[in-house]
Write a protein that holds these residues in place. Structure first.
Motif, PDB file in Angstrom:
ATOM      1  N   LYS A 162       0.852  -1.189   0.000  1.00  0.00           N
ATOM      2  CA  LYS A 162       0.000   0.000   0.000  1.00  0.00           C
ATOM      3  C   LYS A 162       0.887   1.238   0.000  1.00  0.00           C
ATOM      4  CE  LYS A 162      -2.180   1.318   3.752  1.00  0.00           C
ATOM      5  NZ  LYS A 162      -3.175   1.381   4.856  1.00  0.00           N
ATOM      6  N   GLN A 163       0.704   2.089  -0.978  1.00  0.00           N
ATOM      7  CA  GLN A 163       1.461   3.330  -1.067  1.00  0.00           C
ATOM      8  C   GLN A 163       0.565   4.505  -0.722  1.00  0.00           C
ATOM      9  OE1 GLN A 163       3.092   2.872  -5.184  1.00  0.00           O
ATOM     10  NE2 GLN A 163       5.047   3.287  -4.179  1.00  0.00           N
ATOM     11  N   GLN A 164       1.003   5.302   0.228  1.00  0.00           N
ATOM     12  CA  GLN A 164       0.305   6.533   0.587  1.00  0.00           C
ATOM     13  C   GLN A 164       1.142   7.705   0.094  1.00  0.00           C
ATOM     14  OE1 GLN A 164      -0.423   6.432   4.812  1.00  0.00           O
ATOM     15  NE2 GLN A 164      -2.250   5.156   4.583  1.00  0.00           N
ATOM     16  N   LYS A 165       0.572   8.487  -0.782  1.00  0.00           N
ATOM     17  CA  LYS A 165       1.298   9.601  -1.381  1.00  0.00           C
ATOM     18  C   LYS A 165       0.714  10.923  -0.919  1.00  0.00           C
ATOM     19  CE  LYS A 165       2.594   7.018  -5.532  1.00  0.00           C
ATOM     20  NZ  LYS A 165       2.610   7.011  -7.020  1.00  0.00           N
ATOM     21  N   ALA A 166       1.588  11.760  -0.379  1.00  0.00           N
ATOM     22  CA  ALA A 166       1.144  13.074   0.076  1.00  0.00           C
ATOM     23  C   ALA A 166       0.808  13.944  -1.123  1.00  0.00           C
ATOM     24  CB  ALA A 166       2.238  13.728   0.915  1.00  0.00           C
ATOM     25  N   GLN A 167      -0.327  14.622  -1.053  1.00  0.00           N
ATOM     26  CA  GLN A 167      -0.726  15.518  -2.130  1.00  0.00           C
ATOM     27  C   GLN A 167      -0.208  16.924  -1.855  1.00  0.00           C
ATOM     28  OE1 GLN A 167      -2.302  14.230  -4.762  1.00  0.00           O
ATOM     29  NE2 GLN A 167      -2.212  12.229  -3.760  1.00  0.00           N
ATOM     30  N   LYS A 168      -0.328  17.760  -2.844  1.00  0.00           N
ATOM     31  CA  LYS A 168       0.090  19.148  -2.641  1.00  0.00           C
ATOM     32  C   LYS A 168      -0.737  19.773  -1.531  1.00  0.00           C
ATOM     33  CE  LYS A 168       1.615  19.951  -7.387  1.00  0.00           C
ATOM     34  NZ  LYS A 168       1.436  20.771  -8.616  1.00  0.00           N
ATOM     35  N   CYS A 228      -3.510  15.572   3.119  1.00  0.00           N
ATOM     36  CA  CYS A 228      -4.410  14.742   2.337  1.00  0.00           C
ATOM     37  C   CYS A 228      -3.588  13.803   1.472  1.00  0.00           C
ATOM     38  CB  CYS A 228      -5.316  15.609   1.458  1.00  0.00           C
ATOM     39  SG  CYS A 228      -6.490  16.583   2.408  1.00  0.00           S
ATOM     40  N   GLN A 229      -3.903  12.520   1.500  1.00  0.00           N
ATOM     41  CA  GLN A 229      -3.072  11.545   0.817  1.00  0.00           C
ATOM     42  C   GLN A 229      -3.858  10.721  -0.187  1.00  0.00           C
ATOM     43  OE1 GLN A 229      -1.409   9.362   4.144  1.00  0.00           O
ATOM     44  NE2 GLN A 229       0.494  10.513   3.988  1.00  0.00           N
ATOM     45  N   GLY A 230      -3.191  10.439  -1.315  1.00  0.00           N
ATOM     46  CA  GLY A 230      -3.735   9.471  -2.240  1.00  0.00           C
ATOM     47  C   GLY A 230      -3.200   8.095  -1.872  1.00  0.00           C
ATOM     48  N   GLU A 231      -3.876   7.053  -2.340  1.00  0.00           N
ATOM     49  CA  GLU A 231      -3.469   5.704  -1.946  1.00  0.00           C
ATOM     50  C   GLU A 231      -3.581   4.751  -3.126  1.00  0.00           C
ATOM     51  OE1 GLU A 231      -4.744   4.181   1.973  1.00  0.00           O
ATOM     52  OE2 GLU A 231      -5.535   2.453   0.871  1.00  0.00           O
TER      53      GLU A 231
END
Length: 276
Positions: free
Chosen positions: A177-183, A187-190
């Motif tokens: 599972k990858q959690q990516k920080a948004q600009k 708030c994170q995308g996954e």
């Protein structure tokens, strides 16, 4: 004595009303839907802690089998025993019940109980396959597990605003599972991916030097897959850096013990694949 519809004519000519077949079976109707509705509500981890009284309360009564309560308690059927009951066991309980009290377990009840037990075991087995054995988050550890001191400080001070990858081992493979920080921060995308260990080729626990500080080592688990047979292609950073057939997990816990746990999961899956 004659029967007409749901009415019964007795010898003196009077008529007594009898319940219809549908009415008689309404309360304790044995069917697959009843078992399914019951089983999906269970806390399967709790079943094995049931004592005989809890088996009556949580199994027999909800399934409309209160008349079997005494029989189950006489045989000391707790949760663990319940999940392991077989057709032969139920037949033996029936014989002993008849010999001791004159009341046993009807064939329909035996089939119904066995069907419910089989369904409970299937649900438990499915849940067990996806249950986490261990989970690690990357990047994590000392400075050698980050791309320099600046990144290490950023993750230490504001970890929730940074990108993370979670690797979870279960009995079927590895969930990524990858959690990516948004600009803008928190708030994170996954994204999610699953590595099927049926297509695993090799497992290695390695120690690699830290770049640019070669005086420090870092632990890594390297999973190599058969490229041609894998039907799930991960988009993880490890794949991009090390080739599509390899996943590298850099983490302080990725030593020989981690490799052993992966091999323990891989062994039965590898044997199953080889036999097909």
């Amino acid at each position: 004595m004659a029967t007409v519809g749901s009415q019964q004519c007795v010898s003196d000519g009077s008529v007594s009303q009898q319940p219809s077949t549908g009415e008689a079976g309404k309360q304790f109707r044995h069917n697959a839907h009843q078992i399914e509705a019951y089983a999906i509500k269970l806390d399967l981890e709790d079943i094995r802690r049931w004592d005989p009284t809890a088996v009556v309360k949580n199994f027999l009564l909800p399934l409309g089998l209160p008349h079997l309560s005494e029989l189950f308690q006489d045989h000391n059927i707790n949760g663990t025993v319940l999940l392991n009951l077989t057709k032969a066991d139920l037949k033996e309980m029936n014989r002993e019940g008849i010999s001791r009290t004159g009341q046993g377990m009807r064939l329909g009840d035996r089939v119904f109980v066995l069907s419910a037990i089989h369904r409970m075991n299937r649900i438990e087995s499915a849940a067990d396959k996806t249950k986490s054995i261990w989970t690690v988050r990357t990047p994590e550890g000392g400075v050698m597990y980050f791309d320099g001191c600046r990144q290490c400080a950023a993750y230490t001070l504001c970890g929730c605003c940074m990108n993370h990858t979670f690797f979870t081992l279960n009995k079927q493979g590895m969930q990524i599972k990858q959690q990516k920080a948004q600009k803008g921060g928190c708030c994170q995308g996954e994204t999610n991916d699953f590595l099927d260990f049926r297509f695993l080729k090799k497992v290695d626990a390695v120690v690699t030097p830290c770049v640019p500080c070669y005086c420090m080592d870092r632990k890594a688990l390297v999973l190599t897959f058969f490229v041609d047979e894998r039907h799930n292609q991960s988009s993880t950073q490890s794949h991009k850096q090390h080739g599509q057939n390899t996943v590298v997990i850099l983490h302080p816990l990725m030593g020989p013990k981690a490799a052993d746990s992966v091999n323990a999961v891989w062994a039965p899956l590898r044997l199953a694949t080889m036999t097909h």
